[in-house]
Write a protein that holds these residues in place. Structure first.
Motif, PDB file in Angstrom:
ATOM      1  N   ILE A  48      51.099  18.877  30.101  1.00 34.56           N
ATOM      2  CA  ILE A  48      51.741  18.980  28.787  1.00 34.56           C
ATOM      3  C   ILE A  48      50.823  19.799  27.894  1.00 34.56           C
ATOM      4  N   MET A  49      51.074  21.097  27.845  1.00 31.70           N
ATOM      5  CA  MET A  49      50.140  22.022  27.216  1.00 31.70           C
ATOM      6  C   MET A  49      49.994  21.812  25.711  1.00 31.70           C
ATOM      7  N   LYS A  50      50.966  21.162  25.087  1.00 34.82           N
ATOM      8  CA  LYS A  50      50.849  20.935  23.643  1.00 34.82           C
ATOM      9  C   LYS A  50      49.935  19.748  23.330  1.00 34.82           C
ATOM     10  N   ASP A  51      49.477  19.037  24.346  1.00 36.13           N
ATOM     11  CA  ASP A  51      48.594  17.884  24.137  1.00 36.13           C
ATOM     12  C   ASP A  51      47.233  18.180  24.754  1.00 36.13           C
ATOM     13  N   LEU A  52      46.464  19.052  24.089  1.00 31.84           N
ATOM     14  CA  LEU A  52      45.124  19.445  24.532  1.00 31.84           C
ATOM     15  C   LEU A  52      44.057  18.755  23.700  1.00 31.84           C
ATOM     16  N   TRP A  53      42.922  18.504  24.308  1.00 31.19           N
ATOM     17  CA  TRP A  53      41.779  17.985  23.571  1.00 31.19           C
ATOM     18  C   TRP A  53      40.494  18.373  24.318  1.00 31.19           C
ATOM     19  N   GLY A  54      39.383  18.204  23.641  1.00 27.21           N
ATOM     20  CA  GLY A  54      38.088  18.444  24.252  1.00 27.21           C
ATOM     21  C   GLY A  54      37.356  17.132  24.468  1.00 27.21           C
ATOM     22  N   THR A  55      36.687  17.003  25.607  1.00 27.23           N
ATOM     23  CA  THR A  55      35.913  15.808  25.930  1.00 27.23           C
ATOM     24  C   THR A  55      34.435  16.181  26.000  1.00 27.23           C
ATOM     25  N   PHE A  56      33.603  15.446  25.253  1.00 26.02           N
ATOM     26  CA  PHE A  56      32.164  15.712  25.182  1.00 26.02           C
ATOM     27  C   PHE A  56      31.404  14.436  25.541  1.00 26.02           C
ATOM     28  N   ASN A  57      30.347  14.588  26.302  1.00 21.12           N
ATOM     29  CA  ASN A  57      29.430  13.481  26.576  1.00 21.12           C
ATOM     30  C   ASN A  57      28.222  13.639  25.646  1.00 21.12           C
ATOM     31  N   LEU A  73      44.086  28.466  24.699  1.00 24.30           N
ATOM     32  CA  LEU A  73      43.166  27.422  25.158  1.00 24.30           C
ATOM     33  C   LEU A  73      43.776  26.711  26.354  1.00 24.30           C
ATOM     34  N   ARG A  74      42.987  26.570  27.429  1.00 20.03           N
ATOM     35  CA  ARG A  74      43.513  26.001  28.667  1.00 20.03           C
ATOM     36  C   ARG A  74      42.565  24.938  29.214  1.00 20.03           C
ATOM     37  N   PRO A  75      43.091  24.020  30.042  1.00 20.21           N
ATOM     38  CA  PRO A  75      42.253  22.986  30.647  1.00 20.21           C
ATOM     39  C   PRO A  75      41.124  23.604  31.469  1.00 20.21           C
ATOM     40  N   GLY A  76      39.964  23.005  31.376  1.00 19.92           N
ATOM     41  CA  GLY A  76      38.799  23.469  32.140  1.00 19.92           C
ATOM     42  C   GLY A  76      37.887  24.387  31.365  1.00 19.92           C
ATOM     43  N   MET A  77      38.351  24.970  30.251  1.00 17.91           N
ATOM     44  CA  MET A  77      37.505  25.856  29.465  1.00 17.91           C
ATOM     45  C   MET A  77      36.393  25.072  28.780  1.00 17.91           C
ATOM     46  N   SER A  78      35.262  25.700  28.608  1.00 19.61           N
ATOM     47  CA  SER A  78      34.105  25.052  27.997  1.00 19.61           C
ATOM     48  C   SER A  78      34.185  25.101  26.481  1.00 19.61           C
ATOM     49  N   LEU A  79      33.574  24.081  25.867  1.00 19.24           N
ATOM     50  CA  LEU A  79      33.428  24.014  24.415  1.00 19.24           C
ATOM     51  C   LEU A  79      31.980  23.646  24.127  1.00 19.24           C
ATOM     52  N   ILE A  80      31.353  24.378  23.233  1.00 15.97           N
ATOM     53  CA  ILE A  80      29.938  24.190  22.933  1.00 15.97           C
ATOM     54  C   ILE A  80      29.766  23.717  21.488  1.00 15.97           C
ATOM     55  N   VAL A  81      28.970  22.667  21.316  1.00 15.84           N
ATOM     56  CA  VAL A  81      28.641  22.166  19.982  1.00 15.84           C
ATOM     57  C   VAL A  81      27.118  22.285  19.808  1.00 15.84           C
ATOM     58  N   LYS A  82      26.684  23.062  18.830  1.00 19.71           N
ATOM     59  CA  LYS A  82      25.255  23.249  18.573  1.00 19.71           C
ATOM     60  C   LYS A  82      24.838  22.397  17.380  1.00 19.71           C
ATOM     61  N   GLU A  83      23.701  21.762  17.509  1.00 19.30           N
ATOM     62  CA  GLU A  83      23.192  20.938  16.400  1.00 19.30           C
ATOM     63  C   GLU A  83      22.412  21.805  15.422  1.00 19.30           C
TER      64      GLU A  83
END
Length: 328
Positions: free
Chosen positions: A240-249, A318-328
């Motif tokens: 369901i492409m309209k329900d995307l999110w990012g998961t971060f550890n 934006l597609r599943p599997g793509m990386s997302l980076i959060v810098k402090e």
């Protein structure tokens, strides 16, 4: 070379070595000491699996991996011959039950009622003859001409003919009035049960055609045409492409007070762009699932939390599997 010159050279070498060590230490302090800690996440998407309640053979696949499907689109067709046979048997039972119901509600046919009436008339005629015969024998008995045995036999025949009239009349009344209320109700219930069985078979047969329940992209197709699939076995997955999110550890010392509803900025290497993301889920990964000792002596350890966040605005591509980076 004099001993004093050698001593000076050694001293210079030591000073030079200490200078190099100091420079390396300074470089390390100003570079490594200032390295930003990076939290990397991954784009995920909701999926549902298409499967059948019944085992069957894949007759046709109407969608392939990468296809975008809409609600109601046919995805796969299965062949389930056993249910087809059960449906035909249920329909035959329903036909018989409906016929019994009609017979009970409509009563006997006109011909049957007429035949029952004729039997009543025949029984009445036979009774009249038996009655006359009995009277004649009784008169002869009274005159002393006929024996008592003959008189009793004539009387028994007369009574038997009366009983036949009553039986024929009962059959005639039943044919004319139709079945009893209880019999009609029983026939109605049998017809309803047969219809329910047919409805169940039709419902099960709908499982032979699998359709999309939500729009999305076919992410994976499991069986090939001609293969057997069991009850509940997945046929394909739809993202369901309209329900995307990012998961971060995220290690807990990096959370810095983050809570559900907070908005942060993430960088997408695939598009070289930043996007705003809103947190909707925070949960620990379990006891020491991912951890790091804060001191080499191990005074205490830091747990890792799973953080999920959705893009604040639609991000095209934006597609599943793509990386997302959060810098402090």
């Amino acid at each position: 070379m004099s001993a004093k010159s050698q001593h000076n050279n050694i001293l210079l070498a030591i000073i030079g070595f200490l200078a190099v060590v100091s420079i390396v230490a300074l470089i390390g302090f100003f570079t490594l000491g200032r390295t930003e800690e990076i939290v990397q996440g991954e784009v995920e998407v909701s999926e549902y699996r298409v499967s059948s309640k019944l085992p069957g053979r894949i007759l046709e696949l109407r969608a392939k991996e990468g296809d975008f499907v809409h609600v109601g689109d046919t995805l796969a067709i299965l062949e389930i011959p056993e249910v087809e046979a059960q449906k035909r048997a249920a329909e035959a039972t329903q036909g018989a039950a409906n016929a019994m119901k009609d017979m009970a509600n409509n009563g006997a046919r006109r011909e049957q009622i007429q035949a029952a009436y004729q039997l009543v008339q025949q029984a009445i005629a036979a009774r009249d003859i038996a009655q006359k015969s009995y009277k004649r024998v009784q008169n002869l008995f009274d005159e002393g001409v006929m024996s008592a045995q003959k008189r009793d036999e004539a009387f028994a025949a007369y009574k038997a003919s009366e009983a036949q009239v009553l039986a024929a009349q009962s059959q005639y009344d039943m044919a004319r009035n139709g079945a009893r209320q209880e019999e009609r109700e029983a026939a109605t219930q049998q017809a309803r049960a047969a219809k329910g069985a047919v409805d169940v078979m039709k419902s099960l047969l709908r499982e032979s055609v699998q359709v999309a329940t939500e729009e999305g992209e076919v992410s994976e197709v499991y069986p090939k045409v001609g293969e057997l699939v069991g009850t509940g076995s997945p046929i394909m997955s739809v993202a369901i492409m309209k329900d995307l999110w990012g998961t971060f550890n995220v290690r807990e010392d990096q959370l810095k007070g983050m809570k559900v509803g907070d908005v942060f900025t993430a960088y997408s290497p695939a598009f070289n762009k930043e996007l705003k993301m809103k947190v909707f889920y925070i949960k620990d990964q379990g006891s020491y699932a991912v951890w790091k000792a804060t001191k080499t002596t191990g005074q205490y350890d830091l747990k890792t939390f799973e953080v999920k966040a959705r893009p604040v605005e639609h991000f095209e591509g934006l597609r599943p599997g793509m990386s997302l980076i959060v810098k402090e």
